[in-house]
Design a protein around this motif. Sequence first.
Motif, PDB file in Angstrom:
ATOM      1  N   ASN A   1      68.909  12.404 -31.962  1.00 48.45           N
ATOM      2  CA  ASN A   1      67.448  12.424 -31.955  1.00 48.45           C
ATOM      3  C   ASN A   1      66.969  13.660 -31.210  1.00 48.45           C
ATOM      4  N   SER A   2      65.738  14.010 -31.441  1.00 46.80           N
ATOM      5  CA  SER A   2      65.255  15.293 -30.942  1.00 46.80           C
ATOM      6  C   SER A   2      63.744  15.271 -30.844  1.00 46.80           C
ATOM      7  N   SER A   3      63.210  16.157 -30.021  1.00 48.00           N
ATOM      8  CA  SER A   3      61.762  16.339 -29.924  1.00 48.00           C
ATOM      9  C   SER A   3      61.461  17.821 -29.737  1.00 48.00           C
ATOM     10  N   VAL A   4      60.433  18.279 -30.419  1.00 49.07           N
ATOM     11  CA  VAL A   4      59.966  19.666 -30.325  1.00 49.07           C
ATOM     12  C   VAL A   4      58.502  19.643 -29.929  1.00 49.07           C
ATOM     13  N   ILE A   5      58.154  20.406 -28.887  1.00 51.51           N
ATOM     14  CA  ILE A   5      56.772  20.509 -28.435  1.00 51.51           C
ATOM     15  C   ILE A   5      56.384  21.989 -28.403  1.00 51.51           C
ATOM     16  N   LEU A   6      55.294  22.329 -29.076  1.00 53.42           N
ATOM     17  CA  LEU A   6      54.731  23.679 -29.058  1.00 53.42           C
ATOM     18  C   LEU A   6      53.247  23.552 -28.742  1.00 53.42           C
ATOM     19  N   GLN A   7      52.761  24.267 -27.722  1.00 54.88           N
ATOM     20  CA  GLN A   7      51.343  24.158 -27.424  1.00 54.88           C
ATOM     21  C   GLN A   7      50.797  25.441 -26.812  1.00 54.88           C
ATOM     22  N   SER A   8      49.493  25.616 -26.969  1.00 55.78           N
ATOM     23  CA  SER A   8      48.806  26.776 -26.416  1.00 55.78           C
ATOM     24  C   SER A   8      48.794  26.715 -24.896  1.00 55.78           C
ATOM     25  N   GLY A   9      48.536  27.873 -24.288  1.00 54.31           N
ATOM     26  CA  GLY A   9      48.380  27.919 -22.844  1.00 54.31           C
ATOM     27  C   GLY A   9      47.050  27.326 -22.405  1.00 54.31           C
ATOM     28  N   GLN A  10      47.019  26.829 -21.185  1.00 59.38           N
ATOM     29  CA  GLN A  10      45.786  26.271 -20.643  1.00 59.38           C
ATOM     30  C   GLN A  10      44.948  27.372 -19.995  1.00 59.38           C
ATOM     31  N   PRO A  11      43.628  27.176 -19.920  1.00 63.48           N
ATOM     32  CA  PRO A  11      42.754  28.233 -19.408  1.00 63.48           C
ATOM     33  C   PRO A  11      42.822  28.357 -17.883  1.00 63.48           C
ATOM     34  N   PHE A  12      42.401  29.522 -17.405  1.00 62.62           N
ATOM     35  CA  PHE A  12      42.282  29.755 -15.965  1.00 62.62           C
ATOM     36  C   PHE A  12      41.344  30.932 -15.747  1.00 62.62           C
TER      37      PHE A  12
ATOM     38  N   VAL B   1      43.500  22.476 -24.482  1.00 58.26           N
ATOM     39  CA  VAL B   1      44.695  22.988 -25.170  1.00 58.26           C
ATOM     40  C   VAL B   1      44.335  23.099 -26.647  1.00 58.26           C
ATOM     41  N   PRO B   2      44.003  24.302 -27.140  1.00 63.86           N
ATOM     42  CA  PRO B   2      43.513  24.434 -28.521  1.00 63.86           C
ATOM     43  C   PRO B   2      44.505  23.959 -29.584  1.00 63.86           C
ATOM     44  N   HIS B   3      45.788  24.239 -29.393  1.00 65.60           N
ATOM     45  CA  HIS B   3      46.786  23.898 -30.402  1.00 65.60           C
ATOM     46  C   HIS B   3      47.957  23.165 -29.744  1.00 65.60           C
ATOM     47  N   ARG B   4      48.362  22.062 -30.368  1.00 66.96           N
ATOM     48  CA  ARG B   4      49.536  21.318 -29.898  1.00 66.96           C
ATOM     49  C   ARG B   4      50.257  20.718 -31.096  1.00 66.96           C
ATOM     50  N   PHE B   5      51.542  21.015 -31.198  1.00 65.94           N
ATOM     51  CA  PHE B   5      52.378  20.502 -32.279  1.00 65.94           C
ATOM     52  C   PHE B   5      53.549  19.741 -31.671  1.00 65.94           C
ATOM     53  N   SER B   6      53.784  18.546 -32.156  1.00 67.11           N
ATOM     54  CA  SER B   6      54.924  17.756 -31.682  1.00 67.11           C
ATOM     55  C   SER B   6      55.661  17.176 -32.890  1.00 67.11           C
ATOM     56  N   TRP B   7      56.988  17.172 -32.790  1.00 66.14           N
ATOM     57  CA  TRP B   7      57.835  16.643 -33.870  1.00 66.14           C
ATOM     58  C   TRP B   7      58.977  15.869 -33.220  1.00 66.14           C
TER      59      TRP B   7
ATOM     60  N   TRP C   1      44.326  20.199 -33.205  1.00 64.82           N
ATOM     61  CA  TRP C   1      43.489  21.382 -33.017  1.00 64.82           C
ATOM     62  C   TRP C   1      42.220  20.904 -32.332  1.00 64.82           C
ATOM     63  N   SER C   2      41.976  21.368 -31.136  1.00 61.37           N
ATOM     64  CA  SER C   2      40.881  20.794 -30.367  1.00 61.37           C
ATOM     65  C   SER C   2      40.236  21.856 -29.486  1.00 61.37           C
ATOM     66  N   LYS C   3      39.069  21.515 -28.983  1.00 58.58           N
ATOM     67  CA  LYS C   3      38.371  22.380 -28.037  1.00 58.58           C
ATOM     68  C   LYS C   3      37.484  21.525 -27.164  1.00 58.58           C
ATOM     69  N   SER C   4      37.614  21.698 -25.850  1.00 56.77           N
ATOM     70  CA  SER C   4      36.796  20.946 -24.901  1.00 56.77           C
ATOM     71  C   SER C   4      36.058  21.935 -24.010  1.00 56.77           C
TER      72      SER C   4
ATOM     73  N   LEU D   1      26.102  28.937 -15.776  1.00 59.28           N
ATOM     74  CA  LEU D   1      27.019  30.031 -16.064  1.00 59.28           C
ATOM     75  C   LEU D   1      28.480  29.591 -16.007  1.00 59.28           C
ATOM     76  N   GLU D   2      28.738  28.373 -15.545  1.00 58.47           N
ATOM     77  CA  GLU D   2      30.107  27.860 -15.489  1.00 58.47           C
ATOM     78  C   GLU D   2      30.555  27.260 -16.817  1.00 58.47           C
ATOM     79  N   TYR D   3      29.663  27.192 -17.790  1.00 57.24           N
ATOM     80  CA  TYR D   3      30.007  26.563 -19.071  1.00 57.24           C
ATOM     81  C   TYR D   3      31.128  27.337 -19.753  1.00 57.24           C
ATOM     82  N   GLY D   4      32.203  26.638 -20.052  1.00 62.58           N
ATOM     83  CA  GLY D   4      33.351  27.277 -20.673  1.00 62.58           C
ATOM     84  C   GLY D   4      34.421  26.246 -20.974  1.00 62.58           C
ATOM     85  N   PRO D   5      35.623  26.692 -21.359  1.00 62.96           N
ATOM     86  CA  PRO D   5      36.706  25.743 -21.672  1.00 62.96           C
ATOM     87  C   PRO D   5      37.024  24.842 -20.487  1.00 62.96           C
TER      88      PRO D   5
END
Length: 268
Positions: A69-80, A42-48, A5-8, A33-37
């Motif tokens: 074996n397996s991998s699962v990736i779930l993540q938020s959308g990136q800003p634009f 990527v606020p949320h990222r889950f990997s298993w 869980w992050s914010k930049s 005025l350009e200050y923003g994400p």
Amino acid sequence: MNYSWSKSLDTASDGEDFSNNASQPTDSTRPNLEYGPSNFNVPHRFSWIFSYDLPRMGSSRLQNGWGFNSSVILQSGQPFQLNYNFEDDFSGSGEGNDRPDVVGPIVYHKHNPGNFIDLTSFAIPCTITAFAQANGPSGTADDCVPGTRHFGNLRRNSLSGPTYKQWDFALYKNTAITERLNMQLRAEFFNILNHPNFANPILPSFVADPASNLNANSTCSCGFNIAGNREVGNAGYQIAATGDVGIGNPFLGGGGPRGIQLAAKFTF
């Protein structure tokens, strides 16, 4: 298993404007005025990532050696953000990549790539002339009342792109052929559920242009709303590229449709 869980936040995310406003502000007199994400926020990222070798069952070569074996990736959308792609110089800055004004609630349709975000919430940054109101906007600064052109109030990276969800799975069989020679048969399934993953709207052109639909269909005032009106019809921003195609490098497991790969590996 990992969850982040992050914010930049920043005012510039790159050394050059590979995408609009990544390093240069729209209004150079007010870079704050350009200050923003950040572009990479990527606020949320889950990997298993998991693997399992099935237990031995007797002495049969056919029964033993199985695993997966397996991998699962779930993540938020990136800003634009939206930028006009040289339809005209609405702000008078000479740059030609102004952002629009926000004139209504921002509405997403994240399960509909043909109408990902309603463009009826945005308008060219000026007061529209009576002629444009009566006859429909042309999509250029000719629609603007002289002296009313300005920098759009849409904030940098204030919009959110599509989420990313992918499950990759592999089934394998290890077999000892001789004391020194082993064989592995392997079937790999990338995006096994065939879940559609779309690229950030700025890709592959490195700009999300709210006027792109207007250029394709002159009867659509998409992204060029007259304040107070809500257009009908094809008034949504469309996204069509998958993640791998968006970056110009299609590869298995890069966010494209389901891919299946069969392989045999010998070790000695």
